[in-house]
Design a protein around this motif. Structure first.
Motif, PDB file in Angstrom:
ATOM      1  N   MET A  85       0.858  -1.169   0.000  1.00 25.64           N
ATOM      2  CA  MET A  85       0.000   0.000   0.000  1.00 25.64           C
ATOM      3  C   MET A  85       0.903   1.229   0.000  1.00 25.64           C
ATOM      4  SD  MET A  85      -2.929   0.962   2.787  1.00 25.64           S
ATOM      5  CE  MET A  85      -2.206  -0.157   3.937  1.00 25.64           C
ATOM      6  N   ASN A  86       0.573   2.180  -0.866  1.00 27.10           N
ATOM      7  CA  ASN A  86       1.388   3.390  -0.938  1.00 27.10           C
ATOM      8  C   ASN A  86       0.538   4.619  -0.630  1.00 27.10           C
ATOM      9  OD1 ASN A  86       0.016   4.149  -3.340  1.00 27.10           O
ATOM     10  ND2 ASN A  86       1.432   2.950  -4.565  1.00 27.10           N
ATOM     11  N   GLU A  87       1.182   5.760  -0.674  1.00 30.53           N
ATOM     12  CA  GLU A  87       0.512   7.019  -0.331  1.00 30.53           C
ATOM     13  C   GLU A  87      -0.692   7.287  -1.234  1.00 30.53           C
ATOM     14  OE1 GLU A  87       1.801  11.679  -0.274  1.00 30.53           O
ATOM     15  OE2 GLU A  87       3.305  10.205   0.331  1.00 30.53           O
ATOM     16  N   ARG A  88      -0.551   6.987  -2.530  1.00 27.54           N
ATOM     17  CA  ARG A  88      -1.665   7.172  -3.474  1.00 27.54           C
ATOM     18  C   ARG A  88      -2.871   6.338  -3.065  1.00 27.54           C
ATOM     19  NH1 ARG A  88      -1.356   3.960  -8.884  1.00 27.54           N
ATOM     20  NH2 ARG A  88      -1.790   2.403  -7.311  1.00 27.54           N
ATOM     21  N   ASP A  89      -2.630   5.069  -2.741  1.00 30.12           N
ATOM     22  CA  ASP A  89      -3.723   4.172  -2.378  1.00 30.12           C
ATOM     23  C   ASP A  89      -4.450   4.658  -1.123  1.00 30.12           C
ATOM     24  OD1 ASP A  89      -2.619   2.757  -4.468  1.00 30.12           O
ATOM     25  OD2 ASP A  89      -1.852   1.128  -3.225  1.00 30.12           O
ATOM     26  N   VAL A  90      -3.681   5.128  -0.163  1.00 29.96           N
ATOM     27  CA  VAL A  90      -4.276   5.648   1.073  1.00 29.96           C
ATOM     28  C   VAL A  90      -5.129   6.887   0.764  1.00 29.96           C
ATOM     29  CG1 VAL A  90      -3.765   6.707   3.321  1.00 29.96           C
ATOM     30  CG2 VAL A  90      -2.478   4.696   2.554  1.00 29.96           C
ATOM     31  N   LEU A  91      -4.588   7.793  -0.031  1.00 31.83           N
ATOM     32  CA  LEU A  91      -5.327   9.011  -0.381  1.00 31.83           C
ATOM     33  C   LEU A  91      -6.641   8.673  -1.074  1.00 31.83           C
ATOM     34  CD1 LEU A  91      -5.531  12.142  -0.796  1.00 31.83           C
ATOM     35  CD2 LEU A  91      -4.401  11.747  -2.985  1.00 31.83           C
ATOM     36  N   LEU A  92      -6.596   7.779  -2.057  1.00 38.01           N
ATOM     37  CA  LEU A  92      -7.802   7.424  -2.797  1.00 38.01           C
ATOM     38  C   LEU A  92      -8.830   6.749  -1.888  1.00 38.01           C
ATOM     39  CD1 LEU A  92      -6.149   6.222  -6.109  1.00 38.01           C
ATOM     40  CD2 LEU A  92      -7.312   8.404  -5.681  1.00 38.01           C
ATOM     41  N   ASN A  93      -8.358   5.899  -1.002  1.00 38.17           N
ATOM     42  CA  ASN A  93      -9.252   5.259  -0.045  1.00 38.17           C
ATOM     43  C   ASN A  93      -9.905   6.294   0.866  1.00 38.17           C
ATOM     44  OD1 ASN A  93     -10.401   2.982   1.449  1.00 38.17           O
ATOM     45  ND2 ASN A  93      -9.001   3.647   3.047  1.00 38.17           N
ATOM     46  N   GLU A  94      -9.112   7.225   1.340  1.00 37.99           N
ATOM     47  CA  GLU A  94      -9.656   8.257   2.232  1.00 37.99           C
ATOM     48  C   GLU A  94     -10.655   9.150   1.502  1.00 37.99           C
ATOM     49  OE1 GLU A  94      -5.905   8.472   5.341  1.00 37.99           O
ATOM     50  OE2 GLU A  94      -6.097  10.048   3.836  1.00 37.99           O
ATOM     51  N   LEU A  95     -10.429   9.418   0.237  1.00 36.27           N
ATOM     52  CA  LEU A  95     -11.399  10.181  -0.550  1.00 36.27           C
ATOM     53  C   LEU A  95     -12.700   9.396  -0.679  1.00 36.27           C
ATOM     54  CD1 LEU A  95      -9.068  11.557  -3.354  1.00 36.27           C
ATOM     55  CD2 LEU A  95     -10.301  12.941  -1.654  1.00 36.27           C
ATOM     56  N   ALA A  96     -12.590   8.111  -0.998  1.00 37.49           N
ATOM     57  CA  ALA A  96     -13.786   7.279  -1.175  1.00 37.49           C
ATOM     58  C   ALA A  96     -14.568   7.133   0.131  1.00 37.49           C
ATOM     59  CB  ALA A  96     -13.398   5.904  -1.716  1.00 37.49           C
TER      60      ALA A  96
END
Length: 131
Positions: free
Chosen positions: A1-12
């Motif tokens: 899991m990377n920073e992008r994945d975390v950001l997208l999850n938090e947006l969703a």
């Protein structure tokens, strides 16, 4: 899991405002934007997005029904239409696609959580939390 994945999850999950997500997305180059859209498309399919998710996704994304991504998602065959949405090339269409794919993911993943993960699960996507 990377920073992008975390950001997208938090947006969703609604843990970050879409304005922050759009600012981040706008700062990416064209190729990276395409990668993000394809990543989101994949996760929407994994979350079992269905055609009935289209109207609410369009509403949550703040799109008009006449915007290209909204027209595409309303045509059924969700997997195929999500691929077309992720492949849009004009900048303003990519921004709309980003907003819409986040909304689709939020709806589909929320439904999946309710049905399959209410007693706990091992999905990395669901284990994220902001403190």
């Amino acid at each position: 899991m990377n920073e992008r994945d975390v950001l997208l999850n938090e947006l969703a999950q609604g843990l970050r405002p879409m304005s922050e997500g759009l600012e981040w997305f706008d700062g990416l180059g064209r190729e990276k934007q395409s990668e993000v859209l394809l990543f989101l498309r994949h996760h929407c399919v994994q979350a079992r997005a269905v055609t009935d998710d289209a109207p609410e996704s369009i509403r949550r994304a703040g799109l008009r029904p006449t915007h290209t991504p909204a027209v595409l998602i309303s045509r059924g065959r969700m997997d195929e239409q999500l691929g077309k949405i992720a492949g849009l090339t004009p900048l303003d269409e990519r921004r709309k696609a980003f907003r819409l794919l986040i909304a689709v993911l939020a709806i589909a993943d929320g439904r999946r959580r309710e049905r399959f993960c209410s007693g706990g699960c091992s999905h990395w996507w669901h284990r994220l939390s902001v403190t």
